[in-house]
Motif scaffolding. Structure first.
Motif, PDB file in Angstrom:
ATOM      1  N   ILE A 140       0.877  -1.176   0.000  1.00 11.36           N
ATOM      2  CA  ILE A 140       0.000   0.000   0.000  1.00 11.36           C
ATOM      3  C   ILE A 140       0.911   1.222   0.000  1.00 11.36           C
ATOM      4  CG2 ILE A 140      -1.883   1.208   1.160  1.00 11.36           C
ATOM      5  CD1 ILE A 140      -2.559  -1.418   2.577  1.00 11.36           C
ATOM      6  N   TYR A 141       0.754   2.078  -0.978  1.00 10.73           N
ATOM      7  CA  TYR A 141       1.747   3.131  -1.195  1.00 10.73           C
ATOM      8  C   TYR A 141       1.228   4.546  -0.947  1.00 10.73           C
ATOM      9  CZ  TYR A 141       4.571  -0.655  -2.869  1.00 10.73           C
ATOM     10  OH  TYR A 141       5.290  -1.821  -2.923  1.00 10.73           O
ATOM     11  N   GLY A 142       0.038   4.671  -0.393  1.00  8.59           N
ATOM     12  CA  GLY A 142      -0.468   5.987  -0.059  1.00  8.59           C
ATOM     13  C   GLY A 142      -1.288   5.945   1.209  1.00  8.59           C
ATOM     14  N   VAL A 143      -1.225   7.019   1.987  1.00 15.62           N
ATOM     15  CA  VAL A 143      -2.102   7.169   3.149  1.00 15.62           C
ATOM     16  C   VAL A 143      -3.389   7.794   2.614  1.00 15.62           C
ATOM     17  CG1 VAL A 143      -2.439   8.254   5.385  1.00 15.62           C
ATOM     18  CG2 VAL A 143      -0.138   7.583   4.666  1.00 15.62           C
ATOM     19  N   PRO A 144      -4.499   7.054   2.582  1.00 16.34           N
ATOM     20  CA  PRO A 144      -5.724   7.581   1.972  1.00 16.34           C
ATOM     21  C   PRO A 144      -6.177   8.873   2.642  1.00 16.34           C
ATOM     22  CG  PRO A 144      -5.905   5.223   2.304  1.00 16.34           C
ATOM     23  CD  PRO A 144      -4.664   5.670   3.034  1.00 16.34           C
ATOM     24  N   PHE A 145      -6.500   9.847   1.812  1.00 14.38           N
ATOM     25  CA  PHE A 145      -7.006  11.122   2.314  1.00 14.38           C
ATOM     26  C   PHE A 145      -8.532  11.173   2.184  1.00 14.38           C
ATOM     27  CE2 PHE A 145      -7.677  15.776   0.862  1.00 14.38           C
ATOM     28  CZ  PHE A 145      -8.160  16.154   2.098  1.00 14.38           C
ATOM     29  N   MET A 148     -15.075   8.982  -7.640  1.00 14.05           N
ATOM     30  CA  MET A 148     -14.505   9.758  -8.749  1.00 14.05           C
ATOM     31  C   MET A 148     -13.361  10.596  -8.203  1.00 14.05           C
ATOM     32  SD  MET A 148     -16.319  12.418 -11.384  1.00 14.05           S
ATOM     33  CE  MET A 148     -15.352  13.347 -12.580  1.00 14.05           C
ATOM     34  N   GLY A 149     -12.142  10.223  -8.591  1.00 21.42           N
ATOM     35  CA  GLY A 149     -10.975  10.971  -8.156  1.00 21.42           C
ATOM     36  C   GLY A 149     -10.581  10.622  -6.734  1.00 21.42           C
ATOM     37  N   GLY A 150      -9.786  11.479  -6.164  1.00 25.21           N
ATOM     38  CA  GLY A 150      -9.306  11.258  -4.814  1.00 25.21           C
ATOM     39  C   GLY A 150      -7.800  11.463  -4.737  1.00 25.21           C
ATOM     40  N   SER A 151      -7.326  11.701  -3.543  1.00 26.83           N
ATOM     41  CA  SER A 151      -5.904  11.943  -3.322  1.00 26.83           C
ATOM     42  C   SER A 151      -5.438  11.207  -2.074  1.00 26.83           C
ATOM     43  CB  SER A 151      -5.635  13.438  -3.152  1.00 26.83           C
ATOM     44  OG  SER A 151      -6.079  14.156  -4.275  1.00 26.83           O
ATOM     45  N   SER A 152      -4.151  11.023  -1.997  1.00 24.73           N
ATOM     46  CA  SER A 152      -3.544  10.380  -0.837  1.00 24.73           C
ATOM     47  C   SER A 152      -2.219  11.064  -0.537  1.00 24.73           C
ATOM     48  CB  SER A 152      -3.337   8.883  -1.110  1.00 24.73           C
ATOM     49  OG  SER A 152      -4.582   8.233  -1.287  1.00 24.73           O
ATOM     50  N   PHE A 153      -1.565  10.631   0.519  1.00 27.00           N
ATOM     51  CA  PHE A 153      -0.261  11.169   0.886  1.00 27.00           C
ATOM     52  C   PHE A 153       0.766  10.051   0.711  1.00 27.00           C
ATOM     53  CE2 PHE A 153      -3.467  13.128   3.705  1.00 27.00           C
ATOM     54  CZ  PHE A 153      -3.411  14.430   3.234  1.00 27.00           C
ATOM     55  N   VAL A 154       1.834  10.377   0.006  1.00 28.47           N
ATOM     56  CA  VAL A 154       2.860   9.358  -0.228  1.00 28.47           C
ATOM     57  C   VAL A 154       4.167   9.785   0.428  1.00 28.47           C
ATOM     58  CG1 VAL A 154       1.792   8.620  -2.374  1.00 28.47           C
ATOM     59  CG2 VAL A 154       3.562  10.386  -2.441  1.00 28.47           C
TER      60      VAL A 154
END
Length: 469
Positions: A167-172, A334-340
């Motif tokens: 898992i490569y992102g902390v879900p935002f 639809m879409g979305g961002s995370s922290f890597v």
């Protein structure tokens, strides 16, 4: 306040669309060779709080009672930057010895080169979900640090950040699709929005609006290839599918995509749609003149009636998306961002503590979504992907005046709970816009059929993207 690019909390989504196009070009340049170069860079330097890099690729959380050091965090400029910036003070109440060097950066322009050269690599980066897979070989696998929270994070968000078991992102944020509609026009035309339960019902309602005003194009049709592809994937997500399955095999040639494309083609053929760039001048003018009254879109469309629509602000409402079949899911993502966290970060463990605070600590997520100096009634363009934060009975943001005082929190959280689980986003997703996104626009032009979009896009993506990996 400046115009941001970030998917949630944006002040101006028109810039988002332009940035998306730039982003497509950037993502297309992410090659396996480039990423391999990144992997040769220097390893992390741990100032305190060890053990951080217990595994070769899997990040471990700091264990020191009072970890200390400096972290550099990249966010895009704009409202979200200001929101995150305002949380640092609260973070430091809990971690007084961690200094956060918060920078507003053109991430799309700088990240790839920074990771490739290994120079001035930040400790944490805000990144679109659709790009996480493309950078994954340069990022820490966060599966161990996320393990205590995984059972309470929206499955779709975990899935899009997952690649081959990591898992490569902390879900935002979670971005449920909603049906936005102009309630004033519907009332004038004698349409009860509660009767719109399926996409066939939506067609019927659009035909009534068209009959009342032949110059109208009731349903939004997206003119940007990138956003059109993202939009298509929202409809697919609602049906529990996506461009590829969990193993990465293409599945465009399926009844679900055929149904979606046929529906969109019907909108085009019957002239029930208004084709426009998302929140471009044509879009805004037709929305604000009552010519366009239905917008099936991600939750972040609510920015438009709040900030851009002058004549019809207050006329709009939001409801769950129609279902593709009776009893089907009423929302898709639809879409979305995370922290890597880059592997070459100097203090990756401390960056994890920062993101852990923002997303999984009540003080942190309340500061992000609750009333603040940037959003006095709270950040309402998305909802948290962490279930304890997305409690329907405990809204983090207030009612939305531009939606007639609607309790959008309750509507959005309810819709978010209906999003089916997802699959990992393939590395080449953004590059697929050159095929699927463009072919979708050709269908809106009337030069391709739904079957042709499926067949040609499948062949082009398989040949030009998958087979060349």
């Amino acid at each position: 306040m400046e115009t941001p690019y970030a998917p949630r909390g944006d002040r101006n989504k028109r810039n988002r669309a332009r940035s998306r196009r730039r982003l497509t070009a950037v993502a297309a340049g992410i090659t396996a060779a480039a990423v391999a170069v990144v992997l040769t860079g220097c390893g992390p330097q741990i100032e305190s709080g060890s053990p951080t890099p217990a595994g070769k690729d899997v990040l471990q959380a700091p264990t020191a009672a009072s970890p200390k050091g400096t972290i550099t965090i990249w966010d895009r400029s704009g409202d979200l930057f200001n929101v995150f910036d305002a949380t640092i003070k609260k973070f430091n109440e809990k971690y007084p010895n961690i200094k956060v060097n918060h920078q507003a950066v053109d991430i799309d322009a700088k990240l790839q080169n920074t990771l490739t050269t290994g120079t001035d690599v930040p400790d944490g980066v805000f990144l679109d979900d659709s790009l996480v897979a493309g950078y994954s070989q340069s990022l820490w696998n966060l599966s161990d640090v996320l393990k205590p929270f995984l059972g309470k994070i929206a499955k779709q968000k975990v899935a899009v950040n997952s690649i081959k078991g990591g898992i490569y992102g902390v879900p935002f944020d979670l971005d449920p699709g909603l049906l936005f509609y102009n309630a004033t026009v519907l009332q004038k035309d004698g349409i009860d929005p509660a009767t719109i339960k399926t996409y066939d019902d939506l067609l019927a309602a659009a035909r009534k609006v068209k009959q009342a005003d032949p110059t109208s194009g009731p349903i939004h049709l997206e003119n940007s290839a990138f956003l059109a592809q993202l939009w298509l994937e929202m409809f697919a997500s609602q049906q529990g599918t996506s461009m590829t399955d969990a193993s990465g095999k293409l599945r465009l040639d399926s009844p679900a995509y055929k149904q979606i494309l046929t529906w969109l083609d019907t909108v085009q053929k019957e002239k029930l749609g208004m084709r426009a760039d998302y929140l471009g001048p044509t879009d805004i003018n037709t929305l604000d003149s009552g010519k366009q009254v239905f917008v099936p879109w991600a939750m972040w469309f609510d920015f438009a009636p709040q900030q851009l629509l002058k004549k019809t602000s207050g006329d709009w409402r939001a409801m769950p998306l129609p279902a593709w079949s009776d009893g089907g899911a009423r929302s898709g993502a639809m879409g979305g961002s995370s922290f890597v966290i880059p592997k070459d970060a100097k203090n990756p463990g401390l960056a994890w503590l920062f993101y852990k605070f923002l997303m999984y600590d009540k003080q942190g997520y309340s500061a992000v979504y609750g009333p603040n100096s940037v959003y006095p009634k709270g950040l309402n363009t998305s909802i948290p992907s962490y279930q304890p934060a997305a409690n329907p009975a405990k809204p983090l943001f207030g009612t939305v005046d531009a939606l007639g005082g609607q309790n959008l929190w309750k509507t959005a959280v309810g819709a978010g709970n209906q999003i089916p689980g997802g699959t990992p986003t393939p590395k080449w997703w953004a590059s697929a816009v050159n095929y699927l996104g463009n072919n979708l626009e050709k269908m809106f032009d009337g030069t391709m059929t739904p079957d042709q979009v499926i067949q040609q896009s499948t062949q082009q993506i398989q040949t030009n993207l998958i087979d060349r990996q």
